[in-house]
Design a protein around this motif. Structure first.
Motif, PDB file in Angstrom:
ATOM      1  N   THR A  11     -49.437  -4.557 -27.411  1.00 34.73           N
ATOM      2  CA  THR A  11     -48.960  -3.176 -27.606  1.00 34.73           C
ATOM      3  C   THR A  11     -50.054  -2.154 -27.294  1.00 34.73           C
ATOM      4  O   THR A  11     -49.831  -0.947 -27.401  1.00 34.73           O
ATOM      5  N   ARG A  37     -48.133  -8.309 -33.869  1.00 35.11           N
ATOM      6  CA  ARG A  37     -48.077  -8.367 -35.337  1.00 35.11           C
ATOM      7  C   ARG A  37     -46.685  -8.002 -35.855  1.00 35.11           C
ATOM      8  O   ARG A  37     -46.229  -8.524 -36.857  1.00 35.11           O
ATOM      9  N   ASP A  38     -46.024  -7.070 -35.145  1.00 34.67           N
ATOM     10  CA  ASP A  38     -44.727  -6.577 -35.615  1.00 34.67           C
ATOM     11  C   ASP A  38     -43.731  -6.641 -34.441  1.00 34.67           C
ATOM     12  O   ASP A  38     -43.751  -5.779 -33.548  1.00 34.67           O
ATOM     13  N   ILE A  39     -42.874  -7.655 -34.462  1.00 37.68           N
ATOM     14  CA  ILE A  39     -41.978  -7.884 -33.316  1.00 37.68           C
ATOM     15  C   ILE A  39     -40.986  -6.726 -33.139  1.00 37.68           C
ATOM     16  O   ILE A  39     -40.745  -6.264 -32.025  1.00 37.68           O
ATOM     17  N   ASP A  40     -40.447  -6.207 -34.241  1.00 30.68           N
ATOM     18  CA  ASP A  40     -39.460  -5.116 -34.117  1.00 30.68           C
ATOM     19  C   ASP A  40     -40.090  -3.883 -33.463  1.00 30.68           C
ATOM     20  O   ASP A  40     -39.504  -3.264 -32.572  1.00 30.68           O
ATOM     21  N   LYS A  41     -41.300  -3.548 -33.918  1.00 28.24           N
ATOM     22  CA  LYS A  41     -42.002  -2.386 -33.339  1.00 28.24           C
ATOM     23  C   LYS A  41     -42.263  -2.618 -31.845  1.00 28.24           C
ATOM     24  O   LYS A  41     -42.030  -1.742 -31.013  1.00 28.24           O
ATOM     25  N   LYS A  55     -44.741 -13.894 -33.117  1.00 24.23           N
ATOM     26  CA  LYS A  55     -45.511 -13.201 -34.163  1.00 24.23           C
ATOM     27  C   LYS A  55     -46.927 -13.753 -34.160  1.00 24.23           C
ATOM     28  O   LYS A  55     -47.132 -14.969 -34.067  1.00 24.23           O
ATOM     29  N   ASP A  57     -51.244 -12.886 -35.429  1.00 27.02           N
ATOM     30  CA  ASP A  57     -52.297 -12.075 -36.045  1.00 27.02           C
ATOM     31  C   ASP A  57     -53.590 -12.870 -35.958  1.00 27.02           C
ATOM     32  O   ASP A  57     -53.610 -14.054 -36.329  1.00 27.02           O
TER      33      ASP A  57
END
Ligand SMILES: NC(=O)c1ccc[n+]([C@@H]2O[C@H](COP(=O)([O-])OP(=O)(O)OC[C@H]3O[C@@H](n4cnc5c(N)ncnc54)[C@H](OP(=O)(O)O)[C@@H]3O)[C@@H](O)[C@H]2O)c1
Length: 289
Positions: A11, A37-41, A55, A57
């Motif tokens: 990202t 870290r945040d799949i939806d974002k 996912k 981190d």
């Protein structure tokens, strides 16, 4: 079978552009997986049906293991906030070795070979120690720092507040770096090489301010503060001590003329001239309006 390429820092500046590059032509010999870290974002950032997500981190060893499962290649991007290399980057490198990853492309830093203090130096060494085929991309200063980190001061105060004196800095556009990253991830002949990637010109921040003023049609002033004033202002703005000290280190190097080296690697690798600072300013103009 399609080669599976895992993109960390997906990202961020280079990860995002590299994904765009890899997926913009219909190459069904590769599969691209964004490690986020945040799949939806992350799903809201990209518009590619073919992009997969996992996912991930750096601080979670279970997620590292899962993300590297059945992958062939990795684009490794160290998040700026992670400086504990042994604790947070080494587990991924060890796992890459265990999983027999065929190639790690690591986003390093110009001049890293002479700077054992930066995390990138240690990361390069760890990858080499594990004997994983690598390509190190060692770029100069991102032009996009002016449209991200320094966006607010240019947009709201019409100034560049950087303690770099008269020193010249070599700037490179992240789009050129990403194009190189895509190339070396999909071609075979870049293994065990390091590329020092720069733009064509080195500029003082006075010149940068002039180019911005011309393109934006208003006066942008280069403030050239003392290190003390820079420190005080950034502290008041709430930046962490570590971040301020890293910035002071970078801008002191620029002040001393240690950030102005130019190479022809972009031309050699991509067969085109690097994007100029003026072109970058035109393309990113709306960021400062
Ligand atoms: N700026 C320059 O001029 C310059 C020049 C040469 C080299 N570099 C190097 O470039 C690297 C940064 O690349 P960039 O600018 O493309 O990145 P960036 O835009 O700063 O983005 C950082 C990325 O790391 C992710 N991230 C943060 N913490 C994470 C964690 N714990 N686990 C997994 N992912 C995490 C972020 O994801 P989220 O969306 O989850 O936050 C984001 O995708 C640094 O190592 C820097 O030293 C920079």
């Amino acid at each position: 079978m399609a080669e599976k390429i895992l993109i960390t820092g997906a990202t961020g500046n280079i990860g995002k552009e590299t994904i765009k590059n890899l997926l913009s032509n219909e190459n069904d010999e590769i599969e691209v997986i964004a490690a986020v870290r945040d799949i939806d974002k992350a799903k809201n950032i990209f518009d590619f049906n073919r992009l997969r997500f996992t996912k991930f981190d750096f601080k979670n060893s279970r997620l590292i293991k899962e993300a590297l499962q059945n992958k062939d290649k990795i684009l490794l991007i160290r998040p700026p906030a992670i400086s504990k290399v042994k604790k947070y980057i080494l587990p991924l490198i060890k796992e890459a070795k265990r999983k027999d990853i065929k190639h790690i492309v690591f986003l390093s830093l110009q001049g890293v070979e002479n700077n054992p203090l930066v995390p990138h130096y240690k990361i390069e060494k760890l990858i080499k120690n594990e004997k994983i085929p690598y390509t190190f991309l060692r770029p100069s200063f991102f032009m996009q720092n002016l449209s991200t980190t320094h966006k607010k001061e240019i947009k709201e105060d019409d100034e560049i507040y950087i303690p770099a004196g008269q020193g010249q800095t070599n700037f490179i556009d992240i789009r050129d770096i990403a194009e190189v990253a895509s190339l070396v991830l999909t071609e075979e002949n870049h293994k065990n090489k390091a590329y020092e990637l720069t733009g064509k010109e080195s500029l003082s921040y006075y010149k940068v301010a002039n180019i911005l003023s011309e393109e934006l049609n208003r006066k942008i002033e280069y403030k050239n503060p003392s290190i003390f004033n820079f420190f005080t202002k950034k502290k008041k703005e709430g930046l962490s001590l570590t971040k301020i000290l890293v910035m002071i280190g970078l801008y002191t190097a620029a002040r001393l003329g240690k950030a102005n080296k130019t190479t022809s690697e972009i031309q050699n690798l991509l067969g085109k001239e690097p994007i100029t600072f003026t072109e970058f300013t035109k393309d990113y103009k709306e960021n400062w309006l």
